[in-house]
Design an enzyme around this catalytic site. Sequence first.
Site, PDB file in Angstrom:
ATOM      1  N   THR A 556       0.843  -1.194   0.000  1.00  0.00           N
ATOM      2  CA  THR A 556       0.000   0.000   0.000  1.00  0.00           C
ATOM      3  C   THR A 556       0.881   1.247   0.000  1.00  0.00           C
ATOM      4  O   THR A 556       2.110   1.170   0.009  1.00  0.00           O
ATOM      5  CB  THR A 556      -0.890   0.041   1.258  1.00  0.00           C
ATOM      6  OG1 THR A 556      -0.086   0.361   2.400  1.00  0.00           O
ATOM      7  CG2 THR A 556      -1.593  -1.290   1.489  1.00  0.00           C
ATOM      8  N   SER A 557       0.224   2.406   0.036  1.00  0.00           N
ATOM      9  CA  SER A 557       0.942   3.667   0.297  1.00  0.00           C
ATOM     10  C   SER A 557       0.316   4.320   1.524  1.00  0.00           C
ATOM     11  O   SER A 557       0.313   5.534   1.671  1.00  0.00           O
ATOM     12  CB  SER A 557       0.841   4.594  -0.920  1.00  0.00           C
ATOM     13  OG  SER A 557      -0.525   4.829  -1.240  1.00  0.00           O
ATOM     14  N   LYS A 580       6.558   3.632   1.174  1.00  0.00           N
ATOM     15  CA  LYS A 580       7.680   4.467   1.623  1.00  0.00           C
ATOM     16  C   LYS A 580       7.373   5.251   2.892  1.00  0.00           C
ATOM     17  O   LYS A 580       8.236   5.947   3.416  1.00  0.00           O
ATOM     18  CB  LYS A 580       8.053   5.449   0.495  1.00  0.00           C
ATOM     19  CG  LYS A 580       8.583   4.778  -0.754  1.00  0.00           C
ATOM     20  CD  LYS A 580       8.946   5.767  -1.827  1.00  0.00           C
ATOM     21  CE  LYS A 580       7.739   6.225  -2.610  1.00  0.00           C
ATOM     22  NZ  LYS A 580       7.142   5.180  -3.454  1.00  0.00           N
ATOM     23  N   VAL A 610      12.957   2.613  -3.304  1.00  0.00           N
ATOM     24  CA  VAL A 610      13.701   3.469  -4.228  1.00  0.00           C
ATOM     25  C   VAL A 610      14.143   2.613  -5.413  1.00  0.00           C
ATOM     26  O   VAL A 610      14.839   1.616  -5.236  1.00  0.00           O
ATOM     27  CB  VAL A 610      14.947   4.090  -3.564  1.00  0.00           C
ATOM     28  CG1 VAL A 610      15.676   5.019  -4.544  1.00  0.00           C
ATOM     29  CG2 VAL A 610      14.586   4.843  -2.299  1.00  0.00           C
ATOM     30  N   LEU A 614      15.359  -2.204  -9.022  1.00  0.00           N
ATOM     31  CA  LEU A 614      16.814  -1.974  -9.055  1.00  0.00           C
ATOM     32  C   LEU A 614      17.395  -2.084  -7.644  1.00  0.00           C
ATOM     33  O   LEU A 614      16.789  -1.606  -6.687  1.00  0.00           O
ATOM     34  CB  LEU A 614      17.116  -0.579  -9.619  1.00  0.00           C
ATOM     35  CG  LEU A 614      16.746  -0.340 -11.089  1.00  0.00           C
ATOM     36  CD1 LEU A 614      16.979   1.122 -11.454  1.00  0.00           C
ATOM     37  CD2 LEU A 614      17.565  -1.247 -12.003  1.00  0.00           C
ATOM     38  N   GLY A 665       0.487   2.972 -16.445  1.00  0.00           N
ATOM     39  CA  GLY A 665       0.708   2.451 -15.094  1.00  0.00           C
ATOM     40  C   GLY A 665       1.963   2.976 -14.444  1.00  0.00           C
ATOM     41  O   GLY A 665       2.396   2.479 -13.397  1.00  0.00           O
ATOM     42  N   GLU A 668       0.738   6.849 -10.094  1.00  0.00           N
ATOM     43  CA  GLU A 668      -0.372   6.406  -9.261  1.00  0.00           C
ATOM     44  C   GLU A 668      -1.674   6.732 -10.005  1.00  0.00           C
ATOM     45  O   GLU A 668      -1.671   7.548 -10.941  1.00  0.00           O
ATOM     46  CB  GLU A 668      -0.349   7.134  -7.913  1.00  0.00           C
ATOM     47  CG  GLU A 668       0.874   6.834  -7.061  1.00  0.00           C
ATOM     48  CD  GLU A 668       0.912   5.400  -6.567  1.00  0.00           C
ATOM     49  OE1 GLU A 668      -0.163   4.791  -6.380  1.00  0.00           O
ATOM     50  OE2 GLU A 668       2.030   4.889  -6.379  1.00  0.00           O
ATOM     51  N   ASP A 679       6.979  12.458  -3.723  1.00  0.00           N
ATOM     52  CA  ASP A 679       7.348  11.041  -3.798  1.00  0.00           C
ATOM     53  C   ASP A 679       8.846  10.891  -4.038  1.00  0.00           C
ATOM     54  O   ASP A 679       9.508  10.050  -3.424  1.00  0.00           O
ATOM     55  CB  ASP A 679       6.553  10.353  -4.910  1.00  0.00           C
ATOM     56  CG  ASP A 679       6.760   8.852  -4.915  1.00  0.00           C
ATOM     57  OD1 ASP A 679       6.423   8.200  -3.904  1.00  0.00           O
ATOM     58  OD2 ASP A 679       7.289   8.326  -5.914  1.00  0.00           O
ATOM     59  N   LYS A 683      11.884   9.338  -1.472  1.00  0.00           N
ATOM     60  CA  LYS A 683      12.949   8.405  -1.870  1.00  0.00           C
ATOM     61  C   LYS A 683      14.323   8.967  -1.525  1.00  0.00           C
ATOM     62  O   LYS A 683      15.209   8.241  -1.042  1.00  0.00           O
ATOM     63  CB  LYS A 683      12.846   8.106  -3.366  1.00  0.00           C
ATOM     64  CG  LYS A 683      11.581   7.367  -3.767  1.00  0.00           C
ATOM     65  CD  LYS A 683      11.478   7.227  -5.285  1.00  0.00           C
ATOM     66  CE  LYS A 683      10.159   6.568  -5.676  1.00  0.00           C
ATOM     67  NZ  LYS A 683      10.006   6.441  -7.142  1.00  0.00           N
ATOM     68  N   GLY A 799       6.622   0.785 -12.754  1.00  0.00           N
ATOM     69  CA  GLY A 799       5.854  -0.271 -13.407  1.00  0.00           C
ATOM     70  C   GLY A 799       5.585  -1.404 -12.438  1.00  0.00           C
ATOM     71  O   GLY A 799       6.386  -1.690 -11.547  1.00  0.00           O
TER      72      GLY A 799
END
Length: 815
Positions: A556-557, A580, A610, A614, A665, A668, A679, A683, A799
Amino acid sequence: MRVLKFGGTSLKNAERFLLVINIVNIYLKNEKIAVVLSAPANITNILEIMIDKSIKKKNYKKDLIYIQNFFINLINDLKKNIKNLDINIINNNIKKIINKIEKLLHGINLLNYCPDMIKAKILSQGEKFSILILEYLLKIKKYKIFIISPKKYLLAYGTYLESTVDISVSLKNIRNINLSFFDIILMPGFSAVNKEKETVLLGRNGSDYSAAVLAVCLKAQCCEIWTDVDGIYTADPNIIPNKQLLKFITYKEAITLAYFGAKVIHYKTLAPMIQNNIPCIIKNIINPKYSGTIINNFDVNQYILPKIKGITELKNISILNISGNKNKQIKSIIARILFFVFNLKISIYFINQSSEDCNINILLSNKNLDNLKILLEEEFYLELQYKLIKSIKIIKNLSLITLVNNNINHSTNIISKFLNIFKITNINIYTISQNIFQNYITVAIKEKYAKNIIELTYKTLFHKEKILEVFIIGTGSIGSTLLKQIYKNKCYFKNKNIFLKICSIMNTKNFLFNFNGIKIKNWKEEIKHNLNNTIENLIRNYNKYKFINPVIIDCTSSQKIADQYVNFLNHGFNIIATNKRANSSTIEYYNQIRFTANKLNLNFYYETNVGAGLPVINTLQNIIKTGDKLNNFIGILSGSLSYIFGKLEDGIILSKSIKMAQEMGFTEPDPRTDLTGKDVARKLLILAREIGLKIELNNIIIEPIIPDTFNKKKSLSEFFNSLSELDIIYTKKIQEAKKDNKVLRYIGSINSQGECNVKIRKVDNNHPFFKIKNGENSFAFYTNYYKPYPLVLRGYGAGNDVTAAGVLTDLLRLI
């Protein structure tokens, strides 16, 4: 000579009797055999029920008729396959046994009491039915048969219901028989005779014991126990469906497995064969060609055996605990306790004692325990009064879980892993024991946890499975994609011995829980019918069970979910977060999460905070761990903004670029979350804190993509309609940058003084971010080791697929 014993399940119907005949025919081609028979399945139980009914003056006639009809039907079914079978002769003899039973039951009914001598007589009749039928079937084949009557040849001592054969005397009795003229020897199991010439029983699994005794008396090459399973398994098939069959096992291991609850063979059966070095083979009547389990003194090559031979459960156990002060009379205390235990005929499994503090644990069967406690409190009245003994307690409803393996004391890795399961699941061990033969370790735990522990132990030690018990919060784009990836990779997990089960799925409306694992294929349909989506409900369901490696995945956020992380850790969860919010909350909460995780030896992974999939955070953590120092950092930290600025560069206006990013996508559902720059700032804050900067989100200077006034638009449609106001502004900015052969990029940076900012920058073709666009992220770390050229990570940082893959990578780190 070979002894074959057929149990009740091998004689339960006509089809099984015919299988016995076929097996006998095959063996007789090569050697002489002796056959020991049990009563057909359930007949002995029904005889016992009739005795109980007779004592209570209840009607037992229906049960007697049931037995008679059972055998009449069995004989009629045999007649269909054996045309020359004279059913009248067999039925008449069956009737004689029935009449004998009826007379004995009538006597019990008159007395309202059944002496053990009479009970032994009645219960021994079941085996006579089996012998009677098999004898006639074999005589039709023209075999010469000798029936050894236990009442004539097997001398035993003990009680009427639980006796032990005197093998030396019985051996002489049987050796005096001239058996050379006979093809087959038959003997009913379960019974023998005492010195007074009275029938006695040989206790639980008495027919197996009878076969072992006969094997010794006949100097047989081996004794085969025929049942309806392929042999001895590493675990109870009712608990562990993918158990392993033990093809070879030593007597010592078999006795230990049997003593602690394995049901295929009784430990009493093995004793005569051990003393005379006679191999025992457990075979399956339904699968006669299968080799079964061979039990002998020879431990074959360990490489063809499972390293651990088995795990068992012995139920209905209690602990008698005597605790007191240091006492030199501990041996006397134990002797006094055992006097009452033996008088009440309570079985003892083992005794643990500590002479230093006079703490005694006696593992007992659940029988007469309340009486025992009363008697012991009377016996030790003075010791209790003067505090020489602190307390006498009985702990009930326990199971013994036993791990069996030769030289297990030398397998410290096995023992530590086994005991670690109890530590992780927070299941209390009441007592623990290992034997002098060093072939088992056994622990007493609450019976309600036994199945769970057996399953976890089997996965961990036998299959060496890495266990992951997953609780997913959030079923939006990332959560749903993660579930798809887990389902897609199920064959990979299985091949790698990864046992991954989804125990819970929760979203803003619904909550789904299944301790045994949710079927991912149907989760969307199942979750619709389950409401009560609260954290309290999740914890409540979690607390009902014991987990070995539980992990919450926050997709979730939500700040509300992030605020629960310390609570989750305190309940024993590992945490993986795409969210985050926790890492960008106050520095106090940030530190509290890490302190709690370290204290409880749990993991908190957040690689996707973040850079999506990656390895940005892992790379930065490794830089710090190796003693390097980050001097400067710059990064394109938003895949969505990378995509938008790439489209601007291609000549597409801002409003259309944002709409395309949303549809792809990258952003958000409400793109304002990305366009405020907050956002990206979150990060950057997370990375800054990784290098030790104790800063808050409001310490980061942010240049938003859109003015604050655009965030005040009430609806999403209103927001998109007003975006055209910015198209001209950004078109102009792009054109100005192109005049200088530069492009616009939205970059977060940390300088050598620890100052953090997020803003739009113009970069030329010498800059590492010049070609970064269309959803790519790029991170440049300038350190003492990486200079003048930075360490650069580049790849798609937005993505659903890459983010879900990043979560899956974090999840696999837990094993």
